[in-house]
Scaffold this active site. Structure first.
Site, PDB file in Angstrom:
ATOM      1  N   GLN A 112       2.969  -0.335 -66.265  1.00 26.03           N
ATOM      2  CA  GLN A 112       4.128  -0.269 -65.366  1.00 26.03           C
ATOM      3  C   GLN A 112       4.059   0.907 -64.406  1.00 26.03           C
ATOM      4  O   GLN A 112       4.749   0.922 -63.393  1.00 26.03           O
ATOM      5  CB  GLN A 112       5.428  -0.152 -66.183  1.00 26.03           C
ATOM      6  CG  GLN A 112       5.766  -1.391 -66.969  1.00 26.03           C
ATOM      7  CD  GLN A 112       7.008  -1.159 -67.810  1.00 26.03           C
ATOM      8  OE1 GLN A 112       6.933  -0.643 -68.906  1.00 26.03           O
ATOM      9  NE2 GLN A 112       8.167  -1.529 -67.290  1.00 26.03           N
ATOM     10  N   HIS A 167       7.583  -6.033 -76.530  1.00 24.96           N
ATOM     11  CA  HIS A 167       7.778  -6.112 -75.072  1.00 24.96           C
ATOM     12  C   HIS A 167       6.742  -5.238 -74.355  1.00 24.96           C
ATOM     13  O   HIS A 167       6.141  -5.666 -73.362  1.00 24.96           O
ATOM     14  CB  HIS A 167       9.217  -5.664 -74.763  1.00 24.96           C
ATOM     15  CG  HIS A 167       9.579  -5.585 -73.312  1.00 24.96           C
ATOM     16  ND1 HIS A 167      10.537  -6.383 -72.728  1.00 24.96           N
ATOM     17  CD2 HIS A 167       9.109  -4.785 -72.311  1.00 24.96           C
ATOM     18  CE1 HIS A 167      10.637  -6.076 -71.443  1.00 24.96           C
ATOM     19  NE2 HIS A 167       9.789  -5.102 -71.161  1.00 24.96           N
ATOM     20  N   GLU A 168       6.525  -4.023 -74.875  1.00 23.38           N
ATOM     21  CA  GLU A 168       5.583  -3.099 -74.206  1.00 23.38           C
ATOM     22  C   GLU A 168       4.135  -3.561 -74.360  1.00 23.38           C
ATOM     23  O   GLU A 168       3.336  -3.424 -73.435  1.00 23.38           O
ATOM     24  CB  GLU A 168       5.739  -1.674 -74.747  1.00 23.38           C
ATOM     25  CG  GLU A 168       7.137  -1.079 -74.675  1.00 23.38           C
ATOM     26  CD  GLU A 168       7.822  -1.222 -73.343  1.00 23.38           C
ATOM     27  OE1 GLU A 168       7.132  -1.282 -72.316  1.00 23.38           O
ATOM     28  OE2 GLU A 168       9.065  -1.301 -73.328  1.00 23.38           O
ATOM     29  N   GLY A 226      11.644   1.980 -73.349  1.00 22.71           N
ATOM     30  CA  GLY A 226      10.213   1.794 -73.543  1.00 22.71           C
ATOM     31  C   GLY A 226       9.521   1.744 -72.202  1.00 22.71           C
ATOM     32  O   GLY A 226      10.138   1.385 -71.196  1.00 22.71           O
ATOM     33  N   LEU A 269      12.303  -2.181 -66.836  1.00 19.77           N
ATOM     34  CA  LEU A 269      12.312  -1.282 -65.677  1.00 19.77           C
ATOM     35  C   LEU A 269      11.496  -1.859 -64.518  1.00 19.77           C
ATOM     36  O   LEU A 269      11.676  -1.455 -63.379  1.00 19.77           O
ATOM     37  CB  LEU A 269      11.763   0.095 -66.071  1.00 19.77           C
ATOM     38  CG  LEU A 269      12.622   0.880 -67.086  1.00 19.77           C
ATOM     39  CD1 LEU A 269      11.920   2.157 -67.508  1.00 19.77           C
ATOM     40  CD2 LEU A 269      13.994   1.191 -66.509  1.00 19.77           C
ATOM     41  N   HIS A 328       3.257  -5.927 -71.743  1.00 23.05           N
ATOM     42  CA  HIS A 328       2.896  -5.289 -70.470  1.00 23.05           C
ATOM     43  C   HIS A 328       1.414  -4.938 -70.419  1.00 23.05           C
ATOM     44  O   HIS A 328       0.772  -5.045 -69.373  1.00 23.05           O
ATOM     45  CB  HIS A 328       3.691  -3.990 -70.271  1.00 23.05           C
ATOM     46  CG  HIS A 328       5.078  -4.176 -69.728  1.00 23.05           C
ATOM     47  ND1 HIS A 328       5.320  -4.777 -68.514  1.00 23.05           N
ATOM     48  CD2 HIS A 328       6.290  -3.825 -70.215  1.00 23.05           C
ATOM     49  CE1 HIS A 328       6.633  -4.787 -68.291  1.00 23.05           C
ATOM     50  NE2 HIS A 328       7.244  -4.217 -69.306  1.00 23.05           N
TER      51      HIS A 328
HETATM   52 ZN    ZN Z   1       9.273  -3.926 -69.508  1.00 25.35          ZN
END
Ligand code: ZN
Length: 198
Positions: free
Chosen positions: A51, A151-152, A46, A110, A155
């Protein structure tokens, strides 16, 4: 196609809140494809626009895993709801409209490479978003796909999985990274084939 640079904690740009997309333009469609390519190249499942230093509410996800021998996607480790959803998923303005239950998973990221910690998430979610064509879609899912989407979306709100640990653990990891940075990632990539980064 272009590979994008992934920001890493403690970069303050990861803390900014992303803004809704008004229209899915051809430029944003191309950007989403570049994000997918970047995600695959780092073996992530993902990636959120935050990010890669772009403040739009956009995420890309592909939680399927390939059988190394046949190079085919494995379906046996997915839930029925996950299998029903075509991947990769590209979502603009994703919103969780319903959520149920609890689950835990050893998450990586990441933007926080080489760190893996158990995080609690909702087990089942219903999501509304715009797809790559700019059409409004709604779907429900669970399993790793539901975890990854949560999770995304974090972000997009400037939040990282290491914020969701106990205060002591969270502080310990953050201070360790601030002091020592990250280990040599080219070596790690070989060791941690089993782990997934979101
Ligand atoms: Zn992440």
């Amino acid at each position: 196609m272009a590979l994008l640079e992934i920001l890493k904690f403690p970069d303050p740009r990861l803390r900014r809140k992303c803004l809704s997309v008004e229209k899915v333009t051809p430029e944003l469609q191309q950007f989403a494809q570049d994000m997918l390519e970047t995600m695959y190249s780092f073996r992530g499942i993902g990636l959120a626009a935050a990010q890669v230093n772009r403040l739009v509410r956009l995420l890309v996800v592909d939680t399927r895993s390939k059988d190394p021998e046949s190079d085919r996607y494995r379906l046996d480790d997915m839930t029925d709801l996950e299998r029903a959803i075509e991947q990769p998923l590209i979502l603009f303005n994703p919103v969780i409209v319903k959520k149920e239950g609890k689950t835990t998973f050893d998450e990586g990221c990441l933007s926080v490479p080489s760190y893996y910690e158990t995080v609690e998430r909702f087990n089942w979610i219903q999501v509304e978003a715009l797809n790559l064509q700019g059409e409004r879609i709604q779907f429900e899912t669970d399993g790793l796909l539901a975890i990854c989407i949560q999770h995304e979306i974090d972000h997009l709100d400037g939040k990282l999985f290491i914020d969701r640990l106990s205060p002591i653990k969270s502080a310990r990891i953050k201070s360790k990274i601030r002091k020592h940075g990250y280990p040599d990632l080219t070596k790690l990539a070989k060791q941690e084939k089993e782990d997934v980064s979101l």
